[in-house]
Design an enzyme around this catalytic site. Structure first.
Site, PDB file in Angstrom:
ATOM      1  N   PRO A 372      33.246  41.222  38.384  1.00  0.00           N
ATOM      2  CA  PRO A 372      33.064  39.890  38.989  1.00  0.00           C
ATOM      3  C   PRO A 372      33.867  38.827  38.248  1.00  0.00           C
ATOM      4  CG  PRO A 372      30.941  40.977  38.612  1.00  0.00           C
ATOM      5  CD  PRO A 372      31.965  41.791  37.913  1.00  0.00           C
ATOM      6  N   GLY A 375      39.029  37.233  40.212  1.00  0.00           N
ATOM      7  CA  GLY A 375      39.920  36.636  41.204  1.00  0.00           C
ATOM      8  C   GLY A 375      40.206  37.489  42.415  1.00  0.00           C
ATOM      9  N   SER A 693      31.717  60.144  28.365  1.00  0.00           N
ATOM     10  CA  SER A 693      32.765  59.595  27.498  1.00  0.00           C
ATOM     11  C   SER A 693      32.273  59.213  26.110  1.00  0.00           C
ATOM     12  CB  SER A 693      33.413  58.374  28.160  1.00  0.00           C
ATOM     13  OG  SER A 693      32.482  57.331  28.297  1.00  0.00           O
ATOM     14  N   LYS A 736      38.175  49.562  28.852  1.00  0.00           N
ATOM     15  CA  LYS A 736      37.557  49.809  27.541  1.00  0.00           C
ATOM     16  C   LYS A 736      38.369  49.164  26.421  1.00  0.00           C
ATOM     17  CE  LYS A 736      35.293  54.145  28.854  1.00  0.00           C
ATOM     18  NZ  LYS A 736      35.289  55.608  28.731  1.00  0.00           N
TER      19      LYS A 736
END
Length: 794
Positions: A372, A375, A693, A736
């Site tokens: 969020p 743009g 991960s 990340k």
């Protein structure tokens, strides 16, 4: 009257039903306003808190429950004395979560009575006894059953809403108990009468009750049909009068005395001729106008048909806005409206270039995916501005009804066209830019699946004949430029995703946020809060403090909100004390926004054995994840806390198994695992965490506590692990690394097979930290606890 559930028979053949193990103790669900019979299937809405708890617990077991029926439907918390004595043993076939409770599909199995009350809190529970139907099928009973069958078939033949197949089904039911239950379930009788039929255990008397109720209903239907025939003859008379009125209108027209209704019909015909509709659609509109002219304005159908005609006329048939695509101008607009996003802008310019060279090209559909506030929606507005098209935004978040896309059928009261057609009407052209916002948040329930309707809308090969249920005629959407946005790609159905070209937008770095705030946000908030240029000034240090200590986000939405808060404080002081000038510096930011909201977690954690820093992807951007491990005396158990998902738990097990298999290499006493327990915890326990991960970080945390040596707090890592110690690639590397930079991480370990993903990482991020690639857990161990070869530096 028999009601066959809108044309679908709902009953179960007892001869083919699976043998059910009946429990002696049964949870009892109190039901009002209906009775469920054995061998039938019935949907039921659940709203009471006690009933919801009962359903939830029943779903975890054998799904069997008892249904008993309230004497007074107004009783809110009924006890056994408030219920009819005979109930129905049911099985839950299906459960659907709805906004105000749950809807369950119940299958009736057998009748029962209560032998012993066990409890009434939190819901009713009792011991039960299964009841059987007594009595043989003698000659009189058989004759009565045949009479019931004939009356039921007669009912099917005279009621148009009941499908003809129902008569065949009734004729083929051989078991009299199943026949009586099925007919009783569909009779339009009171709950008291239903309960009496259900409680009857004598076959002959049960047949008499059902036959009496069915005969009474049949008489009602025959009387209703008689009344309908009389009304029809009255209507025929009205039609004759209508014909005479039409002749009178023709005479009035010849005399020059045309009424208001005739003038309205003629205006509609003229508008249809000027609307630009294709020939076959124009023919449909003219037929509807002819129907309208024959209707009385007081008829309920008149306003429905008139509204439909108004929509057909108001749609922009054949009206296209001319694309004014200038690539240099488009690039200038994109640069004015958005900072950086180079790869995204390049793809948009390529997209516009192809459209400029080939106006008839179909597709592709662009889909912007990102956190969020980065743009996505404003990019669509910029494209509309660059092409000169009308911009229509449609938010799909929370939509569950397919009619929102395709519209309602006109037979429903209050029917409306779908939001696609409404947007086209609002745009006034057949080729606007249509933004489908939050496409990843579309839901599906019993009202339909909106994503299935979107498949046609977003397919360039099909949407030239899109048919809205309300409009009822094909409408060409092939000229519409569709752009979609979303936060997560994983929640978009694969068939829908296949029709779109996905462009990923990562979160902004601190430097990018600084530039965006200086170039756009500060100026916009100064103007929106009624301040003049020069009345307030933000230093670079102040903006850095706001970004770092008052916001934690991938985008800039909260950053703009905090800047607006500063401007409002200044506006208040100006309004109270007159004109002043304000200078916001890094030292006085707390005077405007209060104490700092966020602090650097890496510094707080310090160098402690067992703490490792992982990297995580979230819908709002990348972030760091602390993994804490402690040891205590025990017998070799591994405890996992922090609301972890199955994949993360399995990664921890794999990491520990690999360490134990190589305990000699890592200089760890094998007896350690017999004498001590290990506890892995990942803070922020209220937030669910999952994914593979974190494998490398879990391994590093475990090895750190086992060797009693702290890991550097400014080193973060990511990577999935195998049981053989191989480090496997993961997703979200760009997000990340941006999150690691924003958190002050100086070194990052990533899988070697993710090296290709560094191409998309901003140069500013790569230059701010050391990025090392790893292929195995041995390399990780060698890096933190020098013993083997070092990892490769990139």
């Amino acid at each position: 009257m028999i009601n066959f559930n809108d044309g679908t028979l709902s009953f179960v053949n007892k001869e083919t039903e699976e043998q059910t193990q009946i429990p002696s103790d049964l949870s009892i669900l109190a039901i009002r306003n209906t009775v469920i019979f054995p061998s039938t299937v019935f949907p039921l809405s659940i709203g009471r808190e006690s009933s919801l708890k009962l359903i939830d617990e029943t779903m975890t077991g054998d799904r069997l429950l008892g249904c008993m029926y309230q004497k007074d439907p107004e009783t809110e918390n009924p006890g056994f004395t408030d219920l009819y004595p005979v109930g129905t043993l049911c099985r839950i076939l299906k459960m659907i979560q709805v906004p105000n409770g749950k809807t369950v599909l119940l299958q009736g199995i057998d009748r029962f009575s209560v032998t012993e009350v066990l409890s009434e809190e939190p819901y009713l529970k009792a011991k039960i006894k299964i009841l059987t139907i007594e009595g043989e099928v003698d000659l009189a009973t058989e004759a009565m059953i045949n009479s019931i069958k004939q009356n039921a078939i007669k009912m099917v033949n005279i009621v148009p809403s009941i499908p003809d197949e129902a008569a065949i089904v009734i004729q083929n039911i051989e078991d009299p108990r199943t026949l009586l239950d099925m007919i009783s379930a569909n009779l339009n009788i009171t709950v008291k009468e239903r309960a009496a039929i259900l409680a009857q255990s004598d076959l002959k008397k049960k047949c008499e009750r059902v036959n009496e109720a069915l005969t009474r209903e049949l008489e009602k239907v025959e009387l209703s049909n008689k009344i309908t025939d009389e009304v029809k003859s009255t209507i025929d008379k009205s039609q004759r009068e209508f014909f005479l009125r039409e002749q009178m209108k023709a005479i009035q027209k010849e005399l020059g005395d045309v009424d208001e209704l005739s003038r309205e019909i003629e205006e509609l015909r003229e508008k249809v001729q000027k609307s630009g509709m294709p020939g076959d659609i124009k023919k449909t509109a003219e037929e509807n106008i002819s129907r309208l002219s024959r209707l009385n304005p007081a008829s309920p159908e008149y306003p429905m048909l008139r509204n439909h005609l108004d929509l057909m006329i108001e749609l922009p048939w054949g009206i296209y806005s001319k694309d004014s695509i200038d690539i240099n101008k488009a690039q200038k607009i994109l640069d004015e409206d958005h900072y950086d996003l180079k790869s995204i802008k390049e793809r948009i310019l390529e997209y516009l270039s192809v459209r400029m060279l080939n106006e008839n090209i179909k597709g592709p559909i662009l889909c912007f995916i990102g956190p969020p506030g980065v743009g996505k929606t404003s990019l669509g507005q910029s494209i509309a501005r660059a092409t000169g098209r009308e911009f229509i935004r449609m938010s799909l978040g929370g939509i569950h009804d397919e009619a929102e896309i395709r519209g309602h059928r006109r037979t429903y009261i209050g029917a409306l066209p779908g939001r696609i057609i409404q947007g086209i009407k609002k745009a006034g052209s057949q080729n606007p830019l249509f933004m489908l916002d939050e496409i990843d948040k579309v839901g599906a329930d019993f009202r339909g699946d909106p994503t299935s309707a979107l498949l046609e809308v977003l397919d360039p090969q099909q949407n030239n004949t899109f048919e809205d249920n309300y409009l009822g005629v094909p409408f060409d959407l092939s000229g519409v430029m569709f752009i979609c946005t979303g936060n997560q790609i994983g929640s978009i159905p694969s068939p829908l995703l296949d029709r779109m070209e996905v462009l990923q937008l990562a979160g902004y770095t601190i430097e990018e946020k600084l530039h965006i705030s200086q170039r756009y946000l500060v100026q916009r908030q100064i103007a929106e809060n009624g301040l003049k240029k020069g009345q307030i000034r933000f230093s670079e240090g102040a903006l850095r403090v706001i970004i770092d200590s008052y916001t934690r986000e991938a985008g800039v939405r909260n950053l703009e909100r905090e800047i607006a808060n500063v401007c409002r404080v200044a506006a208040k002081k100006i309004a109270m004390n007159g004109a002043q000038r304000f200078s916001v510096t890094k030292d006085n930011v707390p005077d405007y926004l209060g104490p700092e909201k966020f602090f650097s977690e890496t510094v707080q954690r310090g160098n402690v054995p067992g703490v490792a820093v992982g990297l995580a992807w979230t819908p709002v951007g990348g972030t760091i994840l602390f993994i804490e491990t402690s040891k205590m005396k025990g017998n070799g158990k591994l405890l996992l806390t922090g609301k972890l998902g199955d994949m993360m738990k399995e990664s921890a097990q794999a990491a520990l198994s690999y360490i134990r298999s190589k305990s000699e290499v890592f200089n760890i006493d094998e007896n350690f695992f017999k004498k001590y327990d290990l506890h892995i915890h990942i803070p922020a326990g209220a937030i669910p965490k999952d994914g593979p991960s974190a494998g490398v970080a879990l391994f590093s945390s475990l090895l750190s506590i086992l060797k009693n040596k702290a890991l550097p707090y400014n080193i973060a890592m990511t990577g999935e692990i195998s049981l053989r110690g191989i480090v496997l690639p993961v997703g979200g590397i760009k997000e990340k690394l941006v999150g690691a930079k924003n958190a002050g991480i100086k070194t990052v370990l990533i899988p070697s097979k993710n090296e290709k993903d560094l191409y998309d990482v901003p140069a500013e991020v790569k230059s701010s930290m050391e990025i090392r690639t790893i292929e195995s857990l041995d390399e990780v161990a060698g890096y933190f606890f020098p013993k083997t070869k070092d990892v490769k530096k990139k």
